[in-house]
Design a protein around this motif. Sequence first.
Motif, mmCIF file in Angstrom:
data_model
loop_
_atom_site.group_PDB
_atom_site.id
_atom_site.type_symbol
_atom_site.label_atom_id
_atom_site.label_comp_id
_atom_site.label_asym_id
_atom_site.label_seq_id
_atom_site.Cartn_x
_atom_site.Cartn_y
_atom_site.Cartn_z
ATOM 1 N N ASP A 166 4.541 -6.325 -33.210
ATOM 2 C CA ASP A 166 5.635 -6.694 -32.308
ATOM 3 C C ASP A 166 6.834 -5.774 -32.491
ATOM 4 O O ASP A 166 7.530 -5.429 -31.529
ATOM 5 C CB ASP A 166 6.028 -8.159 -32.497
ATOM 6 C CG ASP A 166 6.443 -8.474 -33.933
ATOM 7 O OD1 ASP A 166 6.080 -7.704 -34.852
ATOM 8 O OD2 ASP A 166 7.140 -9.487 -34.147
ATOM 9 N N VAL A 167 7.077 -5.319 -33.734
ATOM 10 C CA VAL A 167 8.181 -4.383 -33.980
ATOM 11 C C VAL A 167 7.868 -3.034 -33.327
ATOM 12 O O VAL A 167 8.734 -2.414 -32.694
ATOM 13 C CB VAL A 167 8.420 -4.214 -35.495
ATOM 14 C CG1 VAL A 167 9.447 -3.113 -35.759
ATOM 15 C CG2 VAL A 167 8.863 -5.525 -36.111
ATOM 16 N N VAL A 168 6.621 -2.571 -33.488
ATOM 17 C CA VAL A 168 6.212 -1.322 -32.849
ATOM 18 C C VAL A 168 6.368 -1.431 -31.340
ATOM 19 O O VAL A 168 6.854 -0.517 -30.670
ATOM 20 C CB VAL A 168 4.756 -0.978 -33.223
ATOM 21 C CG1 VAL A 168 4.280 0.237 -32.429
ATOM 22 C CG2 VAL A 168 4.639 -0.703 -34.709
ATOM 23 N N GLY A 169 5.953 -2.577 -30.774
ATOM 24 C CA GLY A 169 6.027 -2.756 -29.331
ATOM 25 C C GLY A 169 7.449 -2.688 -28.805
ATOM 26 O O GLY A 169 7.724 -2.017 -27.809
ATOM 27 N N VAL A 170 8.386 -3.371 -29.471
ATOM 28 C CA VAL A 170 9.776 -3.371 -29.011
ATOM 29 C C VAL A 170 10.382 -1.979 -29.134
ATOM 30 O O VAL A 170 11.079 -1.497 -28.224
ATOM 31 C CB VAL A 170 10.603 -4.411 -29.797
ATOM 32 C CG1 VAL A 170 12.083 -4.257 -29.481
ATOM 33 C CG2 VAL A 170 10.145 -5.814 -29.454
ATOM 34 N N ASN A 171 10.127 -1.281 -30.249
ATOM 35 C CA ASN A 171 10.661 0.069 -30.411
ATOM 36 C C ASN A 171 10.056 1.040 -29.402
ATOM 37 O O ASN A 171 10.730 1.922 -28.877
ATOM 38 C CB ASN A 171 10.393 0.570 -31.832
ATOM 39 C CG ASN A 171 11.442 0.123 -32.824
ATOM 40 O OD1 ASN A 171 12.417 0.824 -33.071
ATOM 41 N ND2 ASN A 171 11.257 -1.075 -33.366
ATOM 42 N N ALA A 172 8.748 0.869 -29.125
ATOM 43 C CA ALA A 172 8.108 1.732 -28.140
ATOM 44 C C ALA A 172 8.717 1.534 -26.765
ATOM 45 O O ALA A 172 8.932 2.497 -26.015
ATOM 46 C CB ALA A 172 6.607 1.453 -28.097
ATOM 47 N N VAL A 173 9.022 0.277 -26.423
ATOM 48 C CA VAL A 173 9.658 0.013 -25.133
ATOM 49 C C VAL A 173 11.060 0.609 -25.096
ATOM 50 O O VAL A 173 11.498 1.152 -24.073
ATOM 51 C CB VAL A 173 9.691 -1.502 -24.852
ATOM 52 C CG1 VAL A 173 10.588 -1.804 -23.654
ATOM 53 C CG2 VAL A 173 8.287 -2.021 -24.605
ATOM 54 N N ALA A 174 11.784 0.533 -26.215
ATOM 55 C CA ALA A 174 13.124 1.127 -26.264
ATOM 56 C C ALA A 174 13.050 2.640 -26.007
ATOM 57 O O ALA A 174 13.854 3.195 -25.247
ATOM 58 C CB ALA A 174 13.778 0.854 -27.617
ATOM 59 N N LEU A 175 12.064 3.308 -26.627
ATOM 60 C CA LEU A 175 11.932 4.750 -26.425
ATOM 61 C C LEU A 175 11.457 5.078 -25.013
ATOM 62 O O LEU A 175 11.918 6.049 -24.408
ATOM 63 C CB LEU A 175 10.958 5.330 -27.454
ATOM 64 C CG LEU A 175 11.477 5.340 -28.900
ATOM 65 C CD1 LEU A 175 10.397 5.788 -29.861
ATOM 66 C CD2 LEU A 175 12.699 6.241 -29.029
ATOM 67 N N ALA A 232 4.863 -8.524 -26.236
ATOM 68 C CA ALA A 232 5.113 -7.378 -27.103
ATOM 69 C C ALA A 232 3.827 -6.780 -27.658
ATOM 70 O O ALA A 232 3.694 -5.559 -27.759
ATOM 71 C CB ALA A 232 6.038 -7.786 -28.247
ATOM 72 N N GLU A 233 2.861 -7.601 -28.032
ATOM 73 C CA GLU A 233 1.634 -7.050 -28.611
ATOM 74 C C GLU A 233 0.832 -6.261 -27.570
ATOM 75 O O GLU A 233 0.254 -5.217 -27.877
ATOM 76 C CB GLU A 233 0.792 -8.176 -29.214
ATOM 77 C CG GLU A 233 1.457 -8.809 -30.439
ATOM 78 C CD GLU A 233 0.538 -9.764 -31.168
ATOM 79 O OE1 GLU A 233 -0.599 -9.959 -30.687
ATOM 80 O OE2 GLU A 233 0.937 -10.291 -32.214
ATOM 81 N N ALA A 234 0.780 -6.767 -26.334
ATOM 82 C CA ALA A 234 0.111 -6.019 -25.273
ATOM 83 C C ALA A 234 0.853 -4.721 -24.984
ATOM 84 O O ALA A 234 0.238 -3.676 -24.711
ATOM 85 C CB ALA A 234 0.022 -6.871 -24.013
ATOM 86 N N ALA A 235 2.195 -4.774 -25.061
ATOM 87 C CA ALA A 235 2.979 -3.556 -24.845
ATOM 88 C C ALA A 235 2.692 -2.530 -25.928
ATOM 89 O O ALA A 235 2.613 -1.327 -25.655
ATOM 90 C CB ALA A 235 4.464 -3.889 -24.810
#
Length: 775
Positions: free
Chosen positions: A51-60, A262-265
Motif C-alpha cells: 500500500d505504501v508503494v502504491g501511494v508513492n507510485a501514484v504520487a510520482l 492501493a494494492e491494485a494500483a
Amino acid sequence: MAVAVARVKGLLNGWRAPQHRDGLALVVSSGMTSAVGLLYWVLAAQMLPADVVGVNAVALSSLMLVGGVAHLNMSHALLRFVPVAGTAARRLVVLGYLVAVAVSALAGAGFALGAIWWAPELVDVAGYGTLVAFFAVSCPVWTLFSLQDYVLTAVGRATAVPIENLVFSLLKIGLLVAVTLAAVPGGIALSWVVATVLIVLPINLWLLVRLLPAHGRKTADRAVPITVGAVGRFVGADYVGALFWQTAMMGLPVLVLGRLGAEAAAAYNMVWQFGLALYMVPSGMGQSMIAHSAADPAKVDRARRETVRRGLMLVVPVAVVLALGAPLVLALFGPHYAAAGTGALALVALSAIPNVVTAAATSTARVRQRTGVQFGVPTSLSVLTIGLAWLLMPHLGVLAVGLAWLLAQCAVAAVVLITNAPWVPGPLGRWIDAIRSSALLRRVGTDGLQRVGAPAGWALGSRMGGGSETVVVAVGPVGERRALLKAADTANGQHELRQQTEALAALHTDPRIRHWTPLIPRVLGTAEIGGAYCSTETLLPGGPGPDALSDPARRGAFVSSAVGAISELHRRTATPRRVGDAELDAWVHGPIAAVSRTLPSGLRTEAGRLAAVLDARLRGQVVGIGWTHGDYLPVNLLAAPNGQVSAIIDWCTARPDGLAVLDVATFVPMAEAMANGEEFGPVVLRWLGGVPRAEADVLVGCQSALGGSVLAPELLVLLGWLDHVNACVTRSDRMAANPVWNRRNVRVVVQGAAELLDSGPAATAEPESATRAFR
C-alpha cells in the motif's frame, strides 16, 4: 553463411545513419532507465508494504502527469524548432524553459490544492501543506528534466542521453536505500525528486553554456526565422493531443487507485513500468526522426517508414517474450504482483506493437505540422483506453487496463495503416483522398492565396482535380473562376509541382515557341504554406479532353489536333541525336528496373528480356531530342466545343531533352483505349502484333518531320507504354501498389511483348538529310 553475414552487416550499417543512430541511443537510454528503474521498484516492493508503494507510485505518476501537462508540450516544440533556429537556439530554449517552469509550478500547486477531491489518499498520507510544497517544487524540476533530453536530441547530442539517464537511475536507487534506512516518510517520492535535481543542474549548465552556442554557430547557414507565432501555432496544435496522451500514460494509475484500491494500483504500476519501457522505443525513434527531418519535411514519409520498420525490429521480440513470460517476470516483485498483474502485463506488452505505428504517425505529423493528426491520434488512443478501462475495471480488475490499451492501439493503428496505405481500393481510397485534400486546403486557407500571387478578395472555389499526391482547386472572387491553385504536401507531389513551375517558366521564355505558348498555363506565383508547396496558374479555356474523346462527333478533330499541337513543340525544339548508353539508361534500363520492382519474381526475367530487345533495336538509331510533355494523355488536354485542343495542362513531368516522338506514341494508343473503354495494357499488346495503318502512319509521319531514323511503330508504342507505366509507379506509391492496375496494364504486356517485338524490324533507313545534319 555468407548471405547471413551480409544481411547482418547491412542491418548494422543501417543503424549507423544519424537518424537511426540517435534514435537507437534514445531507445538504449529508455532501456537502461527501465532496467535500472525495475530494480528500483523491486527494491521498493521488497523493502516497503504494497500500500505504501502504491501511494508513492501514484504520487510520482501524478507528478509526471502534471509536469507533462503543464509544460504545454514545449518538449516537441523545442525538438522541432531548435534544429533550424541557428544562433537563436539558446534564446528559444531559455524562453521555452521559462514558460514551462512557470506554468508547471502553478499547475503543481493547483493539483495539490485540489487533491482533497481527486486524490484524498495522498492528502491522508502526506498532509495538505507538505503535499502542496512537494508538487509546487517537484513539478518544475521534473519539467526541466523532461525537456532537457529533447534539447540534447535537437542539438545532435542524443548519444549523451543514455549516460545522463543511467546516472539518474543509479542516483535514485542510492537515495531510495538511504531514505528507507533512515525511515524518511514518503521516501520513494523524495528519492526520485532529489535525484532529478542533481541531474538537471549540470546537464542544463552544459546545454546553455556550451552546446547551444556551438549548435547555433554550426547551423547558422541553414537557419530559418523562428517566430513566437510559429511556435505558438505548433504548441497549440500539439498540446491538446499531448494532454490527452499524458492523461492516459500517467493518469491511469490514479484511476486504478480510485477504482480498485492501493494494492491494485501497486500491481498496475509494476505492469506499466514494462509497458512504458516498450512505449518509449518508438518515442525515442520518433524524437530522432523529428530532429533530423525538421530541416527537410519533404523526406519525412521515407523516414517514417524506416522508423516503423526499425521500431518493430526492437519492440516485437521483447513484447512477445514479456507476454509469454509475464508470470515469471512479475514474480520478481512478489506473489501479489504476479497474481494481480500477469494478464495485464501480457496485454500491455502486446499493445506496444501497434503503438510503433501510432507513435510514428504522431511524430510525422509534428514534422509536417499536420494539426489534425497531432490531435486526433493521441486523443483517440486516450479516450478509448480510459473509457474502456473505466467500464471494464469493475468486471476484470487490473486486466481491464491492459485490454483497454491493446484494443485502443489496434483500432487506431488500423486507421493509420489504412490512411497511409499506398493503395486502398474503391470508394474508401477516394474518401481518404478527399479527407487529405480537405485537410491540405484548410492549411493553405484563404489567407495563403495572396502569398501565391492571388489578388486580395479571392477565395478558394470548387475542387477540380488531384488525388493522393496533389489537389487542384479553382480560385477567384467569390463565385468566379479566374485561376487554379495547385498544392502538394508529399515529397513526390512537391517535386512534380516544382518541376512544372520550372518547365513552364522555361517554355514561356523560349523564343522558338513564342507563338505556341498560349496553349499552356502561365504560373502566377508560388509559396510554401503550411508544409505544402503551392502554385497558382492561369485558368485556360476548354472542357475536359476525355469528354471530347468520348463524343464521336468531336473525336476525330480532338485526336488529330492533339497530335498536331504537341508535334509543333517537338518540331520547334528537337535536335537529332544518336542513341547510346545514356539514352538507353534513361528510356529503357532505368524504367524497366523501376517497373520490375512491382512485378512478381517470375516475370522479372521477362522484363530483363524486354530490356535487351529494346536495347538492341534502339542502339545506334538517330532520334529527335527536345521538349516533351512526359504525360501526354487525354486527361491533360482541354478541348473547344468543336473538338480542337485548346490547352495542354499538367507539365509536372516535362523535360527539355526527352525523346520527342514519345508523347505521340503514348497518346495514340491511350486515346484508343479510352475511346473503346479498354485498359491501356491490352491495347498496347494488341498493337505490338501490328499497329493499325492509320495510327502507324501518324507515328511514321511525326518521326519523318523530325528527321533521323524512322523507328517501327510497334517499337514506339512499346516505348510509350514503358514511359507511361514507369511514370505511374515512380510518381505515385499508390499506383505502384495497386495490384489490379498492375495486372491489367503491366504484367499483361511484360508477358508477351518481347516475343512480339523481337520478330519485327527496328527502323527504316535514315533519310540522307537527317544523317547529314546529325554528322
